[in-house]
Design an enzyme around this catalytic site. Structure first.
Site: not given
Ligand code: NAD
Ligand code: UD1
Length: 338
Positions: A11, A81, A85, A125, A127, A149, A153, A177, A292-293
Site C-alpha cells: 500500500y 517498507f 503490520k 510506526s 505504535t 508488532y 518496529k 507513521y 476492541r482489545p
Molecule cells: P503492505 O502489507 O501493503 O506492504 C508491505 C509489503 O511488503 C507487501 O507488498 C508485502 O508483500 C511485502 N513484504 C512483507 N514481508 C516481506 C518480506 N519478508 N520480503 C519481501 N517483501 C515483503 O503494508 P503497508 O501498509 O504498505 O506498510 C508498509 C510498511 O509500513 C510496513 O513495514 C508497515 O509495518 C509500516 N507501517 C504501516 C502502517 C499502516 O497503517 N499501513 C502504519 C505504520 C507503519
Molecule cells: C492499527 C494498529 C496499528 C497499525 C495501524 C495500521 C491496532 C491496535 N493498531 O491502528 O498498530 O499501525 O492499524 O493502519 O490494531 N475502528 C472502528 N471500527 C472498525 C475499525 C476501526 O471503530 O471496523 C476504530 C478503532 O477502534 C480506532 C480507529 O477506528 O479507534 C482506527 O482504527 P484502525 O484503522 O484499525 O487503526 P489503529 O487501531 O489506530
C-alpha cells in the site's frame, strides 16, 4: 538516485514508488508478494510513464536473493517498507514478526554493508510509543510498544541506531507513521487488504460498496469528545512525499533522523464517518460495538520535527483522504486484478 525499494508493491510502498519515479529516481523494487498482487507493478508504471522501474520477486530474508539484487545494480539508497503490520496477527504469532520485521531488516543491513550502501529510510510506526504519557506524542515520548508488532518496529529502530554507531557513513531515517489512509487521486492505486479489513477506512469503503452491511464502531465510551476513538489520519500521498523529503535529508544534511509523520491533529471515528459521508454523498449504517482489545482512546502526532528538519507537512484534509479512498474502491471494487 538508484533506489532499492523493499515492499514496494504494498500500500504505502506503491504510492511512494510512483512519487520517487516521477521525481526521476530509478527503482529496483523487491517484494515477496506476500501481501501484494503483481498487477500493482503495472499501475506504478502507468502512473510514472517512462520511468526506470525494475522488479524482483524476493524475500528480504533471502540473503542470496538480496546479494544478486545488489550486485552490480549501483544502488545508492534503500527504502524499506517490507514487513508485516497486523497487531492481532503479531499477538497470535510473535515469532513471525520478529523473524520477518527484525530478522528481515538485519539481513538487508548486511547486504547494504557488503555493497557500501549507506542510506536507508525505514517504515516505523506510532505504535512504538504505547499508552500515551502525554499528547501529542513527541519523538522523545517514552517508547513502550504494547504488542509484538510495535516491539518489532522499536527493535528495528535500535538496530538502525546500532548500525549508525558502528559504521561512520551510515545514515537512516526512521519514520513513525500515524494512520495512513486515502489513495492515489487518479483512482488507479489504493489500499487492497485481504479478507475483511481490520482498519477503519478500508472497512468504511466496503460498507459504502455494499459488501459489508454496516460499520461497527469499537467503543463510544472513551474519554474523547464524542466517546469514539481518536487517531491522526494522514493521506498516503502526503506520506509518500515525506519519504522523498527524508531521502533528500539523508543526502543533503548527511544526518540520521527519527521523526513522526502525522497530520498533527486527531479525528474521532464519528468525525471520519461524517467526513466520508460528506465526501461521497452516501449515508452509512453503523452500530456501536464493544471496545476492541488493545485500542488506545486517542492519540495524535507532534509533527513539528518533520516540519523543521524535513521541511515536510501534511497537506491533504480528512475529506480529501475519504474522497480518494472512495474513488479507488468505487473504481476497483475487487481491488487490484489478479
Ligand atoms: P503492505 O502489507 O501493503 O506492504 C508491505 C509489503 O511488503 C507487501 O507488498 C508485502 O508483500 C511485502 N513484504 C512483507 N514481508 C516481506 C518480506 N519478508 N520480503 C519481501 N517483501 C515483503 O503494508 P503497508 O501498509 O504498505 O506498510 C508498509 C510498511 O509500513 C510496513 O513495514 C508497515 O509495518 C509500516 N507501517 C504501516 C502502517 C499502516 O497503517 N499501513 C502504519 C505504520 C507503519
Ligand atoms: C492499527 C494498529 C496499528 C497499525 C495501524 C495500521 C491496532 C491496535 N493498531 O491502528 O498498530 O499501525 O492499524 O493502519 O490494531 N475502528 C472502528 N471500527 C472498525 C475499525 C476501526 O471503530 O471496523 C476504530 C478503532 O477502534 C480506532 C480507529 O477506528 O479507534 C482506527 O482504527 P484502525 O484503522 O484499525 O487503526 P489503529 O487501531 O489506530
Amino acid at each position: 538516485m538508484r533506489v532499492l525499494v523493499t515492499g514496494g508493491l504494498g500500500y504505502i510502498g506503491s504510492h511512494t514508488c510512483v512519487e520517487l519515479a516521477r521525481d526521476g529516481h530509478r527503482l529496483l523494487i523487491i517484494d515477496n508478494l506476500g501481501n501484494a498482487k503483481p498487477s500493482v507493478l503495472e499501475r506504478i508504471r502507468e502512473l510514472a510513464p517512462g520511468a526506470a522501474i525494475e522488479f524482483v520477486r524476493a524475500d528480504v530474508r533471502d540473503a542470496a536473493a538480496l546479494e544478486s539484487a545488489f550486485a552490480g545494480a549501483g544502488i545508492e539508497a534503500v527504502m524499506h517498507f517490507a514487513g508485516l503490520k497486523s497487531v492481532s496477527e503479531s499477538m497470535a504469532n510473535p515469532a513471525l514478526y520478529r523473524d520477518n520485521n527484525l530478522g528481515g531488516t538485519a539481513i538487508l543491513l548486511k547486504a547494504m554493508a557488503r555493497h557500501g550502501v549507506e542510506r536507508i529510510v525505514f517504515s516505523s510506526s506510532a505504535t512504538v510509543y504505547g499508552v500515551p504519557e502525554q499528547l501529542p506524542y513527541t519523538e522523545s515520548h517514552r517508547l513502550q510498544p504494547a504488542n509484538p508488532y510495535g516491539q518489532s518496529k522499536l527493535q528495528v529502530e535500535r538496530l538502525l541506531a546500532a548500525q549508525a554507531a558502528l559504521r561512520a557513513g551510515f545514515r537512516y531515517a526512521a519514520l513513525r507513521y500515524f494512520n495512513p489512509i486515502g489513495a492515489h487521486p487518479s483512482g488507479r492505486m489504493g489500499e487492497d487488504p485481504r479478507g475483511v479489513p481490520e482498519n477503519l477506512l478500508p472497512y468504511l469503503t466496503q460498507v459504502a460498496l455494499g459488501r459489508l452491511p454496516r460499520l461497527r464502531i469499537y467503543g463510544a465510551d472513551y474519554a474523547t469528545p464524542d466517546g469514539t476513538g481518536v487517531r491522526d489520519y494522514l493521506h498516503v500521498m502526503d506520506l509518500a512525499a515525506g519519504h522523498l523529503a527524508a531521502l533528500a535529508y539523508l543526502c543533503d544534511r548527511d544526518r540520521s533522523i527519527c521523526a513522526n509523520l502525522g497530520a498533527g491533529r486527531g479525528y474521532s471515528v464519528l468525525e471520519v464517518l461524517g467526513a466520508f459521508e460528506r465526501a461521497t454523498g452516501r449515508k452509512l449504517a453503523y452500530d456501536i460495538a464493544p471496545r476492541r482489545p488493545g485500542d488506545i482512546a486517542a492519540y495524535h502526532a507532534d509533527a513539528s520535527l518533520a516540519a523543521r528538519e524535513l521541511g515536510w507537512k501534511a497537506r491533504y484534509g480528512i475529506e480529501d483522504m475519504c474522497r480518494d479512498a472512495w474513488r479507488w474502491q468505487a473504481q476497483n471494487p475487487a481491488g487490484y486484478p489478479d
